[in-house]
Write an enzyme that holds these catalytic residues in place. Sequence first.
Site, PDB file in Angstrom:
ATOM      1  N   ILE A   1       0.866  -1.162   0.000  1.00 18.13           N
ATOM      2  CA  ILE A   1       0.000   0.000   0.000  1.00 18.13           C
ATOM      3  C   ILE A   1       0.912   1.223   0.000  1.00 18.13           C
ATOM      4  CG2 ILE A   1      -1.977  -1.121   1.104  1.00 18.13           C
ATOM      5  CD1 ILE A   1      -1.192   0.079   3.745  1.00 18.13           C
ATOM      6  N   ASP A   2       0.391   2.335  -0.470  1.00 18.33           N
ATOM      7  CA  ASP A   2       1.218   3.531  -0.631  1.00 18.33           C
ATOM      8  C   ASP A   2       1.807   4.001   0.692  1.00 18.33           C
ATOM      9  OD1 ASP A   2       0.523   3.549  -3.314  1.00 18.33           O
ATOM     10  OD2 ASP A   2      -1.149   4.937  -3.020  1.00 18.33           O
ATOM     11  N   LYS A   3       2.906   4.721   0.586  1.00 18.10           N
ATOM     12  CA  LYS A   3       3.574   5.271   1.761  1.00 18.10           C
ATOM     13  C   LYS A   3       2.604   6.022   2.660  1.00 18.10           C
ATOM     14  CE  LYS A   3       6.935   8.853   3.035  1.00 18.10           C
ATOM     15  NZ  LYS A   3       7.927   9.844   2.538  1.00 18.10           N
TER      16      LYS A   3
ATOM     17  N   ARG B   1      -7.404   5.984  -5.244  1.00 18.90           N
ATOM     18  CA  ARG B   1      -7.131   7.412  -5.434  1.00 18.90           C
ATOM     19  C   ARG B   1      -7.496   7.865  -6.844  1.00 18.90           C
ATOM     20  NH1 ARG B   1      -0.967   7.673  -3.787  1.00 18.90           N
ATOM     21  NH2 ARG B   1      -1.266   9.916  -4.135  1.00 18.90           N
TER      22      ARG B   1
END
Length: 412
Positions: A236-238, A340
């Site tokens: 998952i994104d930072k 997103r």
Amino acid sequence: MPFWAYMLHCRGGAYYTGHTDDLDQRVSAHRSGNIAGFTSDKLPVELVWSQEFASRQEAFEAERRIKGWSKAKKQALIRGDWEGVSRLAKSKDGPSAGSGRAELIEGVISASSRLDKALAEATDLSRERIKGLIADGAVEVGGKRASSPSTKVAAGAPFTVRLPAPTPLEAEPQDIPLVVAYEDEHLIVVDKPAGMVVHPAAGNRDGTLVNALLHHCAGQLSGINGVERPGIVHRIDKDTSGLLVVAKTDSAHEGLAKQFADHSISRRYIALCAGQPKPAQGTIDARLGRSDRDRKKMAVLPPDATRGKHAVTHYRTTDSFGVASILECRLETGRTHQVRVHCASIGHPLLGDPQYGRDPKALRPILEKLGFRRQALHAASLGFIHPATGERVDFQADLPRDMAELIDEIAR
């Protein structure tokens, strides 16, 4: 428990190196094409070298070293020609990946073809790597600098490829606190905080989830994704918080990867978006790929596009405040930046996400007051079939404080 470093000979003459805690099972998975990141265009494969080690770290090290060797040096290893390995290590044609020296590859084109294809076959480098080296001015053909990967080259043309000195990128164990939702001898489920990168990469060499896991698990993580991403099955994104499952064994990794590949993993995200989506619930079925204008961003592509990947997000509005809404998003696929980009594509970007939208003017004072500077997205639940027991397991993670505070402020 023994571990192995191994090398496969693949279709087209390329070599693939890896390490594992179950050599027979791993080779079988390669041959069937049922292994994460190993595409069918590499088949058929043949195991040409393996060596047993007492620890996973030693097997990691062997994989890392051999992966950067030239084709000639790999062939010497396969033959058991240790004098040849030593000689090539001292020559310009064969420094190891950990040598810190630039490498010069010279040869002749064996058959007329596109330049990138011909060099990939001649050097054992990927075509994408070749394209990057051409763009960097590191490739010469016939004594002249190459400028285009698609240039046609004739058989017998001499070439030179200059590989820059490699930058070692080994993940080191670091004593970083983890929130563990579940753990057994096969896998671990963690609740990642926003701001933590999943694995080391350029610009983020430490302080990552992998660094923390190597310490917590004493190095006992699956080796399928190599020394840079041990145990990592998905990401998952930072700046997204929430649940990830990490594999400790290769068999667990393979079992989880198969579930991700066939989209049977259950993933639920909580998102805070701008405005009120209409309809209040629905499905976003939109192909995703790299943006033509900004390669660091993803974008929705035309349905008939030949690139990118099919992506599906099911969303439901659970609460709305007019200027913003809380969404529950269930992922049918798991593409980079999927929630997103999908939310932005219907006109409702996530709050705090400057990459894919602008925050509503009315909310900017609240975001500034709270210091909220990340996309309002949380991986709230994760469910799958346990790869060792065959039982269904489901995990939940409460909203982190920053998102809960943001929702409270907006709701006032």
